[in-house]
Design a protein around this motif. Structure first.
Motif, mmCIF file in Angstrom:
data_model
loop_
_atom_site.group_PDB
_atom_site.id
_atom_site.type_symbol
_atom_site.label_atom_id
_atom_site.label_comp_id
_atom_site.label_asym_id
_atom_site.label_seq_id
_atom_site.Cartn_x
_atom_site.Cartn_y
_atom_site.Cartn_z
ATOM 1 N N THR A 270 0.868 -1.171 0.000
ATOM 2 C CA THR A 270 0.000 0.000 0.000
ATOM 3 C C THR A 270 0.905 1.222 0.000
ATOM 4 O O THR A 270 1.745 1.382 0.891
ATOM 5 C CB THR A 270 -0.901 0.011 1.250
ATOM 6 N N ASN B 243 1.234 5.554 -0.816
ATOM 7 C CA ASN B 243 0.577 6.845 -1.007
ATOM 8 C C ASN B 243 1.387 7.629 -2.034
ATOM 9 O O ASN B 243 2.372 8.284 -1.695
ATOM 10 C CB ASN B 243 0.495 7.616 0.315
ATOM 11 N N ASP C 235 -1.633 11.338 -7.154
ATOM 12 C CA ASP C 235 -2.344 10.966 -8.374
ATOM 13 C C ASP C 235 -1.699 11.555 -9.628
ATOM 14 O O ASP C 235 -1.599 10.884 -10.651
ATOM 15 C CB ASP C 235 -3.810 11.407 -8.308
#
Length: 79
Positions: free
Chosen positions: A4, A6, A9
């Motif tokens: 996972t 971060n 975008d």
């Protein structure tokens, strides 16, 4: 391996666009491989002038020419 992360975008989108990949995973894999490749190139360039290679290409070429002549003779015999 699942992870996972971060990642912004806009950064993922840019990597996908540059890599030409629709999948985020594939785009990241391509980017990571390219990063590693470039680091290895920089390491090799840093060795420039530090490694002495004693290589006689003329001798190697003469050996290869002789080997080719032997291969050609074997081919002629088998005909």
């Amino acid at each position: 391996m699942r992870a996972t992360l971060n990642i912004p975008d806009n950064l993922i989108s840019e990597v996908q666009k540059i890599a030409g990949e629709k999948s985020k995973t594939k785009a990241i894999v391509v980017a990571m491989k390219e990063f590693i490749r470039q680091k290895k190139i920089k390491e090799l360039i840093a060795l420039r002038g530090k490694v002495k290679i004693d290589y006689d290409w003329q001798k190697e070429e003469a050996i290869e020419v002789e080997a080719q002549k032997k291969r050609e003779k074997l081919i002629e015999r088998s005909r």
